[in-house]
Design an enzyme around this catalytic site. Sequence first.
Site, PDB file in Angstrom:
ATOM      1  N   TYR A 126       0.840  -1.203   0.000  1.00  0.00           N
ATOM      2  CA  TYR A 126       0.000   0.000   0.000  1.00  0.00           C
ATOM      3  C   TYR A 126       0.873   1.251   0.000  1.00  0.00           C
ATOM      4  CZ  TYR A 126      -3.235   3.588   1.645  1.00  0.00           C
ATOM      5  OH  TYR A 126      -3.973   4.746   1.775  1.00  0.00           O
TER       6      TYR A 126
ATOM      7  N   LYS B 118       1.262   4.246  -2.837  1.00  0.00           N
ATOM      8  CA  LYS B 118       1.013   5.663  -2.560  1.00  0.00           C
ATOM      9  C   LYS B 118       2.259   6.518  -2.786  1.00  0.00           C
ATOM     10  CE  LYS B 118      -3.218   5.091  -1.843  1.00  0.00           C
ATOM     11  NZ  LYS B 118      -4.153   5.590  -2.898  1.00  0.00           N
TER      12      LYS B 118
END
Length: 297
Positions: free
Chosen positions: A156, A160
Amino acid sequence: MGRQASVVGKVALVTGAARGVGRATAGALARAGAKVALVDLNGADVEKAAAEIGTGAIGLPLDVLDHTAFARVFDEVEQRLGPVDILINNAGIMPIGPFEEESDATAARVLGINLHAVLWSSKEAVRRLKRRGGKGHIVNVSSGAGWVAGGGGATYSGSKHGVVGFSHALSLELHGTGINVSVVGPAVVKTDLGAGLADVKGLSKVTPDEVANAIVDGLRKPRFVIWVPKVMGVMSLAMCGMPYRLRDFLARLTNADKLLLQADTKARAAYEESVAGKPEDGGDLEANSRVKAHSKD
């Protein structure tokens, strides 16, 4: 003070808009006078959200992992509302846990939804904006995890960080064209995606409406990073300028290093199930594209 841009009459397309930050942003844009198209994989939910917003908002089904479908959605929005001036790439997922326990299918979905879909939709928007020689604004919702990493969400965080780097490069490339690019850096947001996460010391959770209002403000007063809250920017940029040993020490001091690993698994159970893939088919894309607002730490 420089002249502010107006969103009145502008056509905005918001992904992951059936709920959470996407839903709140679509509503804030509509109240500000924009013509809004909400997209989400769950057609019934996104149509309901558009109907609740009113003011001519439309809801369209879209699997953000389908590149060709993005073009069709842009076409339909143009036919019904006019050429897209504002693109809000909000859709995202955040399954968390020890990295070695993450399946390859889950990693591929996280990168596909959180990063690859942002590339595809941004490219579609840039091509169309350049063809008509108009001004526009692309807003990519990242996360505090796009600047400050933490254990339990390695893929994740990587996705990002990728959104931040991509957005910066695209912003530099488009300078002078009339097309602005912004990236949103929110703290943990009070949505299903942020369920079960403790607070980072010195940084409170934010609401979807706070993120939405900051995005609208960032459209009116264009800037590259839209921090929510502003102290998120102070913390993130300060840590980015530090040696890694000092960064790691502060991450441990503020509990940012293990925030995801120490999440309340019971509180996150429903969300984690909604983004879990099916082994037999490599992943339930419907569940994973039906993203709540993404915005994490």
